[in-house]
Design an enzyme around this catalytic site. Structure first.
Site, PDB file in Angstrom:
ATOM      1  N   LYS A 212       0.848  -1.195   0.000  1.00 44.84           N
ATOM      2  CA  LYS A 212       0.000   0.000   0.000  1.00 44.84           C
ATOM      3  C   LYS A 212       0.879   1.239   0.000  1.00 44.84           C
ATOM      4  O   LYS A 212       1.449   1.631   1.013  1.00 44.84           O
ATOM      5  CB  LYS A 212      -0.929   0.043   1.208  1.00 44.84           C
ATOM      6  CG  LYS A 212      -2.038   1.049   0.950  1.00 44.84           C
ATOM      7  CD  LYS A 212      -2.445   1.840   2.141  1.00 44.84           C
ATOM      8  CE  LYS A 212      -1.995   3.180   2.452  1.00 44.84           C
ATOM      9  NZ  LYS A 212      -1.977   4.237   1.500  1.00 44.84           N
TER      10      LYS A 212
ATOM     11  N   GLY B   3       6.123   4.728   8.636  1.00 41.25           N
ATOM     12  CA  GLY B   3       5.295   5.927   8.690  1.00 41.25           C
ATOM     13  C   GLY B   3       5.409   6.570  10.060  1.00 41.25           C
ATOM     14  O   GLY B   3       6.416   6.398  10.753  1.00 41.25           O
ATOM     15  N   SER B   4       4.377   7.268  10.451  1.00 38.03           N
ATOM     16  CA  SER B   4       4.441   8.038  11.692  1.00 38.03           C
ATOM     17  C   SER B   4       4.222   7.146  12.916  1.00 38.03           C
ATOM     18  O   SER B   4       3.595   6.088  12.831  1.00 38.03           O
ATOM     19  CB  SER B   4       3.373   9.131  11.662  1.00 38.03           C
ATOM     20  OG  SER B   4       2.100   8.544  11.542  1.00 38.03           O
ATOM     21  N   THR B   5       4.717   7.605  14.037  1.00 35.89           N
ATOM     22  CA  THR B   5       4.566   6.866  15.289  1.00 35.89           C
ATOM     23  C   THR B   5       3.090   6.747  15.657  1.00 35.89           C
ATOM     24  O   THR B   5       2.625   5.703  16.121  1.00 35.89           O
ATOM     25  CB  THR B   5       5.388   7.561  16.392  1.00 35.89           C
ATOM     26  OG1 THR B   5       6.778   7.472  16.006  1.00 35.89           O
ATOM     27  CG2 THR B   5       5.209   6.912  17.746  1.00 35.89           C
ATOM     28  N   GLU B   6       2.340   7.801  15.382  1.00 36.16           N
ATOM     29  CA  GLU B   6       0.908   7.809  15.705  1.00 36.16           C
ATOM     30  C   GLU B   6       0.168   6.697  14.935  1.00 36.16           C
ATOM     31  O   GLU B   6      -0.600   5.924  15.514  1.00 36.16           O
ATOM     32  CB  GLU B   6       0.368   9.183  15.324  1.00 36.16           C
ATOM     33  CG  GLU B   6      -1.059   9.425  15.620  1.00 36.16           C
ATOM     34  CD  GLU B   6      -1.564  10.651  14.842  1.00 36.16           C
ATOM     35  OE1 GLU B   6      -0.752  11.553  14.530  1.00 36.16           O
ATOM     36  OE2 GLU B   6      -2.767  10.667  14.532  1.00 36.16           O
TER      37      GLU B   6
ATOM     38  N   GLY C 106       1.609   4.126  13.566  1.00 33.40           N
ATOM     39  CA  GLY C 106       2.198   2.865  14.039  1.00 33.40           C
ATOM     40  C   GLY C 106       1.412   2.298  15.211  1.00 33.40           C
ATOM     41  O   GLY C 106       1.119   1.101  15.272  1.00 33.40           O
TER      42      GLY C 106
ATOM     43  N   GLU D  44       8.759   0.949  11.283  1.00 33.59           N
ATOM     44  CA  GLU D  44       9.829   1.944  11.103  1.00 33.59           C
ATOM     45  C   GLU D  44       9.164   3.302  11.230  1.00 33.59           C
ATOM     46  O   GLU D  44       8.430   3.721  10.329  1.00 33.59           O
ATOM     47  CB  GLU D  44      10.458   1.821   9.706  1.00 33.59           C
ATOM     48  CG  GLU D  44      11.231   0.547   9.479  1.00 33.59           C
ATOM     49  CD  GLU D  44      12.524   0.494  10.271  1.00 33.59           C
ATOM     50  OE1 GLU D  44      12.936   1.538  10.812  1.00 33.59           O
ATOM     51  OE2 GLU D  44      13.099  -0.593  10.350  1.00 33.59           O
TER      52      GLU D  44
ATOM     53  N   CYS E   5      13.243  10.224   7.826  1.00 32.94           N
ATOM     54  CA  CYS E   5      12.969   9.801   9.204  1.00 32.94           C
ATOM     55  C   CYS E   5      14.220   9.912  10.070  1.00 32.94           C
ATOM     56  O   CYS E   5      14.124  10.154  11.257  1.00 32.94           O
ATOM     57  CB  CYS E   5      12.433   8.379   9.218  1.00 32.94           C
ATOM     58  SG  CYS E   5      13.443   7.243   8.275  1.00 32.94           S
TER      59      CYS E   5
ATOM     60  N   GLU F 250       8.926  15.733  15.936  1.00 34.24           N
ATOM     61  CA  GLU F 250       9.445  15.570  14.583  1.00 34.24           C
ATOM     62  C   GLU F 250       8.745  16.561  13.657  1.00 34.24           C
ATOM     63  O   GLU F 250       7.520  16.583  13.577  1.00 34.24           O
ATOM     64  CB  GLU F 250       9.181  14.142  14.102  1.00 34.24           C
ATOM     65  CG  GLU F 250       9.739  13.873  12.730  1.00 34.24           C
ATOM     66  CD  GLU F 250       9.427  12.469  12.243  1.00 34.24           C
ATOM     67  OE1 GLU F 250       8.261  12.039  12.350  1.00 34.24           O
ATOM     68  OE2 GLU F 250      10.350  11.795  11.765  1.00 34.24           O
TER      69      GLU F 250
HETATM   70  P1  NAD Z   1       1.620   8.267   8.034  1.00 35.12           P
HETATM   71  O1  NAD Z   1       1.847   7.399   9.191  1.00 35.12           O
HETATM   72  O2  NAD Z   1       0.534   9.245   8.053  1.00 35.12           O
HETATM   73  O3  NAD Z   1       1.390   7.407   6.700  1.00 35.12           O
HETATM   74  C1  NAD Z   1       2.206   6.339   6.330  1.00 35.12           C
HETATM   75  C2  NAD Z   1       1.383   5.284   5.628  1.00 35.12           C
HETATM   76  O4  NAD Z   1       0.402   4.761   6.509  1.00 35.12           O
HETATM   77  C3  NAD Z   1       0.616   5.802   4.414  1.00 35.12           C
HETATM   78  O5  NAD Z   1       0.634   4.809   3.405  1.00 35.12           O
HETATM   79  C4  NAD Z   1      -0.778   5.987   4.968  1.00 35.12           C
HETATM   80  O6  NAD Z   1      -1.772   5.907   3.984  1.00 35.12           O
HETATM   81  C5  NAD Z   1      -0.870   4.820   5.916  1.00 35.12           C
HETATM   82  N1  NAD Z   1      -1.885   4.968   6.971  1.00 35.12           N
HETATM   83  C6  NAD Z   1      -2.421   6.122   7.480  1.00 35.12           C
HETATM   84  N2  NAD Z   1      -3.328   5.834   8.428  1.00 35.12           N
HETATM   85  C7  NAD Z   1      -3.391   4.488   8.511  1.00 35.12           C
HETATM   86  C8  NAD Z   1      -4.144   3.591   9.321  1.00 35.12           C
HETATM   87  N3  NAD Z   1      -5.018   4.018  10.234  1.00 35.12           N
HETATM   88  N4  NAD Z   1      -3.930   2.268   9.178  1.00 35.12           N
HETATM   89  C9  NAD Z   1      -3.024   1.806   8.291  1.00 35.12           C
HETATM   90  N5  NAD Z   1      -2.308   2.605   7.492  1.00 35.12           N
HETATM   91  C10 NAD Z   1      -2.469   3.936   7.601  1.00 35.12           C
HETATM   92  O7  NAD Z   1       3.040   8.912   7.818  1.00 35.12           O
HETATM   93  P2  NAD Z   1       3.387  10.132   6.929  1.00 35.12           P
HETATM   94  O8  NAD Z   1       3.119  11.359   7.703  1.00 35.12           O
HETATM   95  O9  NAD Z   1       2.799   9.959   5.600  1.00 35.12           O
HETATM   96  O10 NAD Z   1       4.972   9.894   6.807  1.00 35.12           O
HETATM   97  C11 NAD Z   1       5.890  10.550   7.571  1.00 35.12           C
HETATM   98  C12 NAD Z   1       6.281   9.720   8.780  1.00 35.12           C
HETATM   99  O11 NAD Z   1       6.907   8.509   8.399  1.00 35.12           O
HETATM  100  C13 NAD Z   1       7.284  10.434   9.647  1.00 35.12           C
HETATM  101  O12 NAD Z   1       6.924  10.320  10.992  1.00 35.12           O
HETATM  102  C14 NAD Z   1       8.579   9.680   9.390  1.00 35.12           C
HETATM  103  O13 NAD Z   1       9.525   9.740  10.398  1.00 35.12           O
HETATM  104  C15 NAD Z   1       8.106   8.305   9.128  1.00 35.12           C
HETATM  105  N6  NAD Z   1       9.079   7.576   8.330  1.00 35.12           N
HETATM  106  C16 NAD Z   1       9.869   6.644   8.945  1.00 35.12           C
HETATM  107  C17 NAD Z   1      10.818   5.956   8.221  1.00 35.12           C
HETATM  108  C18 NAD Z   1      11.702   4.928   8.878  1.00 35.12           C
HETATM  109  O14 NAD Z   1      12.321   4.136   8.189  1.00 35.12           O
HETATM  110  N7  NAD Z   1      11.795   4.896  10.184  1.00 35.12           N
HETATM  111  C19 NAD Z   1      10.980   6.209   6.872  1.00 35.12           C
HETATM  112  C20 NAD Z   1      10.168   7.165   6.279  1.00 35.12           C
HETATM  113  C21 NAD Z   1       9.213   7.836   7.023  1.00 35.12           C
END
Ligand code: NAD
Ligand code: MG
Length: 498
Positions: free
Chosen positions: A195, A248-251, A253, A270, A304, A401
């Site tokens: 996804k 993606g984001s910690t929230e 996650g 991650e 990140c 962040e």
């Molecule tokens: P996000 O968490 O909003 O989105 C990431 C993904 O999750 C997207 O595909 C989104 O559609 C999906 N998503 C959103 N809500 C969801 C839910 N309820 N259930 C399942 N999937 C859902 O993150 P973002 O704001 O798009 O990305 C930035 C964040 O990602 C930053 O916090 C960054 O640090 C982190 N990040 C971490 C790494 C790493 O390797 N540690 C790499 C890149 C980005």
């Protein structure tokens, strides 16, 4: 290095004129709902393409296809055959570097030059490195010694795929993050539903073409486009998914962990970071200045592992801060297709406002922007590279962040103080240390609670090196041999000999 902006190749032009569909069971498919959403070029807000808006029905079809492929063609293939296919994916990515770089630059806004030099070649590296693993995933023979098990036993372990993997990724390195998930998952024999982030769906769709051309059987990789709260949430909760690998984001996650509890699917995460970058007065100061600027401004700060908290020893504080501010002021912020651009726009209008909100909050709490501090222009979502001084540990700009081109700088005197400050965060993804004292470097590396510590360098990521977070930066490690803990189950077989 090529220095001319690419005119869209005919294959990319055709790709962008057709609606982008899901890839389910080897075929391009619209959503069951027949709905679409737009994806935009953040340099100007123009719509690039219409993309299938996935929902639960599409996820159900993709999961069923992945399950069939797991026990079918993919499961029956030998490791050596899987290895050859993964290597071919790397070759095809390299052959189509211009197509992928262009699509990534348009969709995400990152400078085309960097997409061409970083995102696409690294994605090819990952597939090639992981292509070596299918033939090397071994178990072990282990002596049975417990007093409660008298007798003569022979025991061994085997590593098996976890099964159907949902890979949910962010928008900052769309292709590379997909490669980081797909290449090890496939090397270990799993099947996948990818996804992509809704802000950047395009390069994954192009990757689907490459996977098919490389000979990945139908259903082994399925791509479902759409939003997080529909497709992402449906995957995280799906009883037919054995594992979620999330970037993606910690929230979000945290939400995934909650959704995964129904069938207790395996989860690796991650997540975000607020990584400290520490400059000692015995460092090569020119290298540290360059490194500190690159640590935060690479990829517009949308990384990140970005070095977003800069700590500088007092004696060299003014010199380093001025140096980083000078680089920030000189960085060329501009259209992703302009070959001179070093910083592109934020990925979306929403991300622009998030970053501007942090700049306002920093100002309100007393931080001073030595350079930058605001939006650049009124077309597109550009932010000026910003160096914030007079910052305090309690400020939101220091704690949270930002995910934009904003670095906070603080002076320090003693080693112990900077270690305490560096670890004063809920995150633990990465850190940087700049010093010419080898023993100090190792001492600090041992004390910092972070998954990766760079010494006299930053952002060095390699397919062979484990990467992941302490604390709220994540669960598990990606890359290297370590990633297979996340993508295999270990089976123990015990045989009574006599
Ligand atoms: P996000 O968490 O909003 O989105 C990431 C993904 O999750 C997207 O595909 C989104 O559609 C999906 N998503 C959103 N809500 C969801 C839910 N309820 N259930 C399942 N999937 C859902 O993150 P973002 O704001 O798009 O990305 C930035 C964040 O990602 C930053 O916090 C960054 O640090 C982190 N990040 C971490 C790494 C790493 O390797 N540690 C790499 C890149 C980005
Ligand atoms: Mg986009």
């Amino acid at each position: 290095m090529t220095t001319t902006a690419a005119a869209p190749s005919s294959s990319v032009t055709t790709f962008l004129t057709n609606p982008v569909l899901h890839m389910i069971d080897g075929r391009n498919a619209p959503s069951a709902s027949e709905e679409f959403f737009g994806t935009f070029n953040p340099c100007n807000g123009d719509e690039l393409a219409q993309v299938a808006f996935g929902g639960k029905d599409d996820v159900d079809r993709a999961v069923a296809a992945a399950r069939r492929a797991l026990d079918g063609p993919w499961g029956r293939m030998t490791p050596a055959e899987r290895s050859k296919i993964l290597w071919r994916v790397g070759d095809l990515l390299e052959e189509r570097v211009e197509d992928f770089a262009l699509v990534e630059a348009l969709d995400n806004g990152k400078p085309l030059t960097y997409a061409r030099l970083v995102d696409v070649p690294l994605s090819a590296d990952w597939f090639r490195y992981m292509a070596g693993w299918p033939t090397k995933l071994e178990g072990s023979t282990i002596p049975v010694t417990a007093t409660a098990a008298p007798g003569d036993y022979f025991a061994y372990t085997a590593r098996e795929p976890v099964g159907v993997v949902a890979a949910i990724v962010a928008w900052n390195f769309p292709l590379l993050l997909a490669a980081w998930k797909l290449s090890p998952a496939l090397a270990a024999g799993n099947t996948v539903i990818l996804k992509p982030a809704e802000q950047t769906p395009l390069s994954a769709a192009l990757l689907g073409e490459v996977l098919r051309d490389a000979g990945i059987p139908d259903g082994v990789v399925n791509i479902v486009q759409g939003h997080g709260d529909s497709v992402g949430a449906a995957l995280a909760a799906h009883p037919g998914v054995d594992k979620v690998s999330f970037t993606g984001s910690t929230e979000v996650g945290r939400r995934i962990v909650g959704a995964a509890r129904g069938n207790l699917k395996k989860v690796t995460l991650e997540l975000g970071g607020k990584s400290p970058n520490i400059v000692f007065d015995d460092a090569d100061i020119d290298a540290a200045i360059q490194g500190a600027a690159m640590a935060i401004f690479f990829n517009q700060g949308e990384a990140c592992e970005a070095g977003s908290r800069l700590y500088v020893q007092s004696k060299v504080y003014d010199q380093v801060v001025e140096g980083v501010a000078r680089i920030a002021a000189e960085l060329k912020v501009g259209d992703s297709l302009d070959p001179d651009s070093q910083i592109g726009p934020m990925v979306s209008e929403r991300q622009l406002h998030t970053v501007l909100g942090y700049l306002d909050s920093g100002r309100a709490e007393g931080a001073i922007a030595l350079t930058g501090g605001g939006r650049k222009g009124d077309i597109g979502y550009f932010v000026e590279p910003t160096v914030l001084v007079d910052t305090k540990p309690t400020m939101r700009v220091v704690k949270e962040e930002i995910f934009g081109p904003v670095v906070t700088v603080m002076p320090f005197d003693k080693v112990d103080d900077v270690v305490t400050a560096a670890n004063d965060t809920e995150y633990g993804l990465a850190a940087g240390v700049w010093t010419s004292d080898v023993s100090k470097a190792h001492t600090i590396a041992a004390k910092i609670k972070a998954g990766t510590v760079w010494i006299n360098s930053y952002h060095v990521l390699d397919p062979a090196l484990p990467f992941g977070g302490y604390k709220q930066s994540g669960w598990g490690r990606e890359h290297g041999a370590a990633v297979f803990d996340a993508y295999t189950e270990t089976k123990t077989v015990i045989i009574k000999k006599g």
